[in-house]
Structures are given as structure tokens and as C-alpha cells.
Design an enzyme around this catalytic site. Structure first.
Site, PDB file in Angstrom:
ATOM      1  N   GLY A 139      19.089  48.658  60.990  1.00 21.85           N
ATOM      2  CA  GLY A 139      19.927  49.784  61.362  1.00 21.85           C
ATOM      3  C   GLY A 139      21.368  49.491  61.006  1.00 21.85           C
ATOM      4  N   GLN A 199      30.476  50.050  61.035  1.00 20.10           N
ATOM      5  CA  GLN A 199      30.179  48.714  60.494  1.00 20.10           C
ATOM      6  C   GLN A 199      30.542  48.586  59.022  1.00 20.10           C
ATOM      7  OE1 GLN A 199      25.948  48.676  62.235  1.00 20.10           O
ATOM      8  NE2 GLN A 199      26.536  46.519  62.268  1.00 20.10           N
ATOM      9  N   CYS A 251      22.614  41.856  65.345  1.00 22.34           N
ATOM     10  CA  CYS A 251      23.470  42.871  64.733  1.00 22.34           C
ATOM     11  C   CYS A 251      24.096  42.294  63.473  1.00 22.34           C
ATOM     12  CB  CYS A 251      24.559  43.273  65.719  1.00 22.34           C
ATOM     13  SG  CYS A 251      25.726  44.488  65.089  1.00 22.34           S
ATOM     14  N   LEU A 252      24.130  43.084  62.401  1.00 26.29           N
ATOM     15  CA  LEU A 252      24.716  42.597  61.149  1.00 26.29           C
ATOM     16  C   LEU A 252      26.200  42.268  61.313  1.00 26.29           C
ATOM     17  CD1 LEU A 252      23.044  44.917  58.476  1.00 26.29           C
ATOM     18  CD2 LEU A 252      22.476  42.548  59.057  1.00 26.29           C
ATOM     19  N   HIS A 284      21.331  51.179  70.134  1.00 29.73           N
ATOM     20  CA  HIS A 284      22.232  50.144  69.598  1.00 29.73           C
ATOM     21  C   HIS A 284      23.220  50.753  68.608  1.00 29.73           C
ATOM     22  CE1 HIS A 284      22.825  45.913  67.805  1.00 29.73           C
ATOM     23  NE2 HIS A 284      23.415  46.712  66.942  1.00 29.73           N
ATOM     24  N   GLU A 285      22.702  51.601  67.702  1.00 37.79           N
ATOM     25  CA  GLU A 285      23.573  52.180  66.662  1.00 37.79           C
ATOM     26  C   GLU A 285      24.544  53.205  67.259  1.00 37.79           C
ATOM     27  OE1 GLU A 285      23.571  50.479  64.123  1.00 37.79           O
ATOM     28  OE2 GLU A 285      21.591  49.570  64.305  1.00 37.79           O
ATOM     29  N   HIS A 318      27.540  51.609  68.650  1.00 35.46           N
ATOM     30  CA  HIS A 318      28.573  51.301  67.646  1.00 35.46           C
ATOM     31  C   HIS A 318      29.560  52.461  67.483  1.00 35.46           C
ATOM     32  CE1 HIS A 318      27.543  47.424  65.880  1.00 35.46           C
ATOM     33  NE2 HIS A 318      26.281  47.767  65.729  1.00 35.46           N
TER      34      HIS A 318
HETATM   35 CO    CO Z   1      24.722  46.490  65.319  1.00 31.98          CO
END
Ligand code: CO
Length: 152
Positions: free
Chosen positions: A46, A51, A89-90, A131-132, A135
Site C-alpha cells: 500500500g 509518502q 511501512c515503506l 493504515h493508508e 497517512h
Molecule cells: Co505506511
């Protein structure tokens, strides 16, 4: 399509609130395609627009089951149950932690054709959507961790 640079924890853009998109247009579709490509290149499931440095309410998800979700202005309208499971998370590399999330959610969003969609999701998909969306509100999963799983 083009790869975009991932922003990492400590970058203040990850702590800002993203703005809604009034109408899904070609520019939005290009952003979403770039985000999908960037997500694949970094082996994520995701990605949210902040991000990659864009403060717009756009997320993409692919759990590896052949479905690619591209969501604009996603909003959770119903949620039930709770499950605590590990997340990463990236933008927070090499860190995992367990986070409580709803087991079932209903999410409303605009798709790439500017059509309103209502989706019911459970388990990992529900977790990933939550989660997204976090962000988009400047929240990172590490803010919600109840127990560290592993470092490194
Ligand atoms: Co993330």
C-alpha cells in the site's frame, strides 16, 4: 509511468493533513499509476500520496491477490471488531510493530473514473486501508503500536 521518491519518517510532510481532490482527472490518474509503480518497486502492499510528497487524499493498495485498489478521498463509514497484528511501512523502513485495527470496515471513495464506490473490507485489506488513510491525516503506524515485534 514514473517512479516517485519515497519520503521517510522525520520528513515533516508525513505529518501534514492531505487535502481532498474535487474531481478525479488525468493528473490524478497519472499520480495513482506512479504510486502503484513506486509501491511495486519497493515491494509494498500500500502507498499513500504524502509518502511520495503529495498532500492529496489518494491511496493505492495491492495485497498480491490480483486486485489493485486506487482510492481518492477514501472515508471509513462503518467499522466493527478489532484485531491486533503486525504492520510495517515503506516510510519507516526495517521497523514492525503490532497495531490494533478494525476487523471489518466499509469505505467510500472515488475510483479512477471519478465514480463513487462503496467497498466492504475485512482482515488485511481493512488493515491496509486504515493504515493508508492514517497517512492522509499525518499519522504513522508507529503512533499506534501497542507492542514492538522486531527491529532490523
Ligand atoms: Co505506511
Amino acid at each position: 509511468m514514473a517512479l516517485r521518491n519515497i519520503r521517510y519518517e522525520g520528513d515533516e510532510i508525513l505529518r501534514k493533513k492531505s487535502r481532498e481532490i474535487a474531481q478525479v482527472d488525468e493528473r490524478t490518474r497519472i499520480l495513482m499509476d506512479d504510486m502503484v509503480e513506486t509501491m511495486y518497486a519497493n515491494e509494498g502492499i500500500g502507498l499513500a500520496a504524502p509518502q511520495v510528497g503529495i498532500l492529496r487524499r489518494v491511496i493505492v493498495i495491492d495485497l498480491g491477490d490480483g486486485k489493485v485498489y486506487k482510492m481518492v478521498n477514501p472515508k471509513i463509514t462503518q467499522k466493527s471488531g478489532e484485531e491486533t497484528a503486525p504492520e510495517g511501512c515503506l516510510s519507516v523502513p526495517e521497523t514492525r510493530g503490532t497495531v490494533p485495527r478494525p476487523m471489518n470496515i466499509t469505505v467510500e471513495y472515488l475510483n479512477e473514473n471519478n465514480e463513487k464506490v462503496e467497498l466492504e473490507a475485512e482482515g488485511l485489506l481493512a488493515r491496509c486501508i486504515c493504515h493508508e488513510i492514517d497517512h492522509l491525516d499525518g499519522i504513522l503506524f508507529v503512533d499506534r503500536v501497542v507492542e514492538d515485534v522486531e527491529e532490523g
